[in-house]
Design a protein around this motif. Sequence first.
Motif, PDB file in Angstrom:
ATOM      1  N   PRO A  52     118.931 -42.806 -28.887  1.00  0.00           N
ATOM      2  CA  PRO A  52     119.886 -42.279 -29.004  1.00  0.00           C
ATOM      3  C   PRO A  52     120.143 -40.284 -28.537  1.00  0.00           C
ATOM      4  O   PRO A  52     120.613 -39.853 -28.527  1.00  0.00           O
ATOM      5  CB  PRO A  52     120.142 -41.651 -30.534  1.00  0.00           C
ATOM      6  CG  PRO A  52     119.731 -42.875 -31.205  1.00  0.00           C
ATOM      7  CD  PRO A  52     118.573 -43.429 -30.124  1.00  0.00           C
ATOM      8  N   VAL A  96     121.437 -38.059 -21.728  1.00  0.00           N
ATOM      9  CA  VAL A  96     122.224 -38.643 -21.162  1.00  0.00           C
ATOM     10  C   VAL A  96     122.922 -38.515 -19.811  1.00  0.00           C
ATOM     11  O   VAL A  96     123.201 -38.236 -19.210  1.00  0.00           O
ATOM     12  CB  VAL A  96     122.456 -39.523 -21.907  1.00  0.00           C
ATOM     13  CG1 VAL A  96     124.362 -38.970 -22.112  1.00  0.00           C
ATOM     14  CG2 VAL A  96     123.185 -40.473 -21.355  1.00  0.00           C
ATOM     15  N   ALA A 100     123.504 -46.857 -23.860  1.00  0.00           N
ATOM     16  CA  ALA A 100     122.877 -45.407 -24.712  1.00  0.00           C
ATOM     17  C   ALA A 100     121.981 -45.074 -25.522  1.00  0.00           C
ATOM     18  O   ALA A 100     121.525 -44.896 -26.506  1.00  0.00           O
ATOM     19  CB  ALA A 100     123.378 -43.899 -24.053  1.00  0.00           C
ATOM     20  N   LEU A 101     123.430 -45.331 -26.845  1.00  0.00           N
ATOM     21  CA  LEU A 101     123.067 -45.145 -28.128  1.00  0.00           C
ATOM     22  C   LEU A 101     122.270 -46.082 -28.787  1.00  0.00           C
ATOM     23  O   LEU A 101     120.798 -45.706 -29.733  1.00  0.00           O
ATOM     24  CB  LEU A 101     124.205 -44.807 -28.749  1.00  0.00           C
ATOM     25  CG  LEU A 101     125.224 -43.629 -28.664  1.00  0.00           C
ATOM     26  CD1 LEU A 101     126.831 -44.039 -29.037  1.00  0.00           C
ATOM     27  CD2 LEU A 101     124.616 -42.595 -28.927  1.00  0.00           C
ATOM     28  N   LEU A 146     126.191 -44.457 -16.465  1.00  0.00           N
ATOM     29  CA  LEU A 146     125.751 -45.693 -17.567  1.00  0.00           C
ATOM     30  C   LEU A 146     125.576 -46.988 -17.468  1.00  0.00           C
ATOM     31  O   LEU A 146     125.188 -47.409 -18.752  1.00  0.00           O
ATOM     32  CB  LEU A 146     127.731 -45.229 -18.296  1.00  0.00           C
ATOM     33  CG  LEU A 146     127.654 -43.939 -19.267  1.00  0.00           C
ATOM     34  CD1 LEU A 146     128.568 -43.036 -19.726  1.00  0.00           C
ATOM     35  CD2 LEU A 146     126.170 -43.658 -19.904  1.00  0.00           C
ATOM     36  N   SER A 158     120.389 -41.911 -16.572  1.00  0.00           N
ATOM     37  CA  SER A 158     121.317 -40.290 -17.058  1.00  0.00           C
ATOM     38  C   SER A 158     121.057 -39.977 -16.198  1.00  0.00           C
ATOM     39  O   SER A 158     120.929 -39.624 -15.175  1.00  0.00           O
ATOM     40  CB  SER A 158     120.591 -39.996 -18.032  1.00  0.00           C
ATOM     41  OG  SER A 158     118.575 -39.872 -17.184  1.00  0.00           O
ATOM     42  N   LEU A 185     128.996 -45.836 -23.934  1.00  0.00           N
ATOM     43  CA  LEU A 185     127.900 -45.047 -24.483  1.00  0.00           C
ATOM     44  C   LEU A 185     127.355 -46.063 -25.609  1.00  0.00           C
ATOM     45  O   LEU A 185     125.627 -46.009 -25.606  1.00  0.00           O
ATOM     46  CB  LEU A 185     128.250 -43.667 -25.324  1.00  0.00           C
ATOM     47  CG  LEU A 185     128.199 -42.886 -23.952  1.00  0.00           C
ATOM     48  CD1 LEU A 185     128.849 -42.015 -25.785  1.00  0.00           C
ATOM     49  CD2 LEU A 185     127.452 -42.337 -23.889  1.00  0.00           C
ATOM     50  N   SER A 217     122.020 -35.642 -25.241  1.00  0.00           N
ATOM     51  CA  SER A 217     121.344 -36.521 -25.454  1.00  0.00           C
ATOM     52  C   SER A 217     122.307 -37.129 -25.749  1.00  0.00           C
ATOM     53  O   SER A 217     123.596 -37.234 -26.070  1.00  0.00           O
ATOM     54  CB  SER A 217     120.986 -36.546 -26.989  1.00  0.00           C
ATOM     55  OG  SER A 217     121.836 -36.234 -28.361  1.00  0.00           O
ATOM     56  N   ALA A 218     122.472 -38.694 -26.220  1.00  0.00           N
ATOM     57  CA  ALA A 218     123.580 -40.283 -26.096  1.00  0.00           C
ATOM     58  C   ALA A 218     124.169 -39.387 -27.550  1.00  0.00           C
ATOM     59  O   ALA A 218     125.479 -40.187 -27.787  1.00  0.00           O
ATOM     60  CB  ALA A 218     123.214 -41.598 -25.545  1.00  0.00           C
ATOM     61  N   SER A 219     123.805 -38.991 -27.855  1.00  0.00           N
ATOM     62  CA  SER A 219     124.502 -39.365 -29.761  1.00  0.00           C
ATOM     63  C   SER A 219     124.914 -37.671 -29.682  1.00  0.00           C
ATOM     64  O   SER A 219     126.198 -37.575 -30.391  1.00  0.00           O
ATOM     65  CB  SER A 219     122.945 -39.230 -31.129  1.00  0.00           C
ATOM     66  OG  SER A 219     122.389 -38.148 -30.907  1.00  0.00           O
TER      67      SER A 219
END
Length: 258
Positions: A20, A24, A15-16, A228, A233, A12, A39-41
């Motif tokens: 973030p 995703v 993506a973060l 990823l 996504s 991840l 989301s990524a976060s």
Amino acid sequence: MKQPDVAVPVPLAGALAADPDRPVLTYYDDATGERTELSASALGEWVTRTTNLLHHGCGLRPGDRAAVLLPPHWQTAAVLLGTWSAGMSVSFEGIATAGLPRIGVGSAGPFDVTYVARNRVGSWLEDVPEGRHRFVLGFAPGAASLDDADVPEGYRDYVAEVRGHDPNLRPHVPVDRADAASVDGTSYEQWGNLARELASILDFQLGDRILIDAAEHEHPVKWLLAPLAAGASVVLCANLDPARLADRREAERVTRVL
């Protein structure tokens, strides 16, 4: 733009770092009407909670072994990424590997931790490998916890347990790229290389929005790691209704269908 350098155990990270707040992983179940977007976060918080559950809640350490008997699902993504971020090696018991090397598939127990889908427990119990710690996942919409009566004896509800762990406490896990990411000895680096190679073969591109039929692509290297690795996504669809496909492609701005 350079693609993120994604490799297990921290796939991840790209993506973060890129955004973030960007979606995703979006999950649909056409049998229940569920739609969950992470989301990524947000996914990262579930991953961190899982790692902390394993380290602080179970006392597990890098090199310990996990059996994952779960279908493609956003919670399965959290389980896998969290378990890998804990430095553990994973077995994908019973997951189809058509067109892929047989990596990470099958190994005799016992395991240090076992994750099982609720609908597999019961008549299927004899097929579940032994584990020191055993978690059951009900996959209820909204990440609802299971009722106590639905948690089999000897198991703990993953959702209820993981919620009790800090999503912001980043565990320091000394994992080497040469360490085993799966019980057959395939290393974290080899898993990362496979994910990037598959992303290239499938022509996944940075920024793609990829719709994936969960029933057709069970192995996580296809529905999770390869996207990823490409900086894409995922729109992951369980019990996909073909009649909804055209509208979903438009609504989710899908660029690829797998």
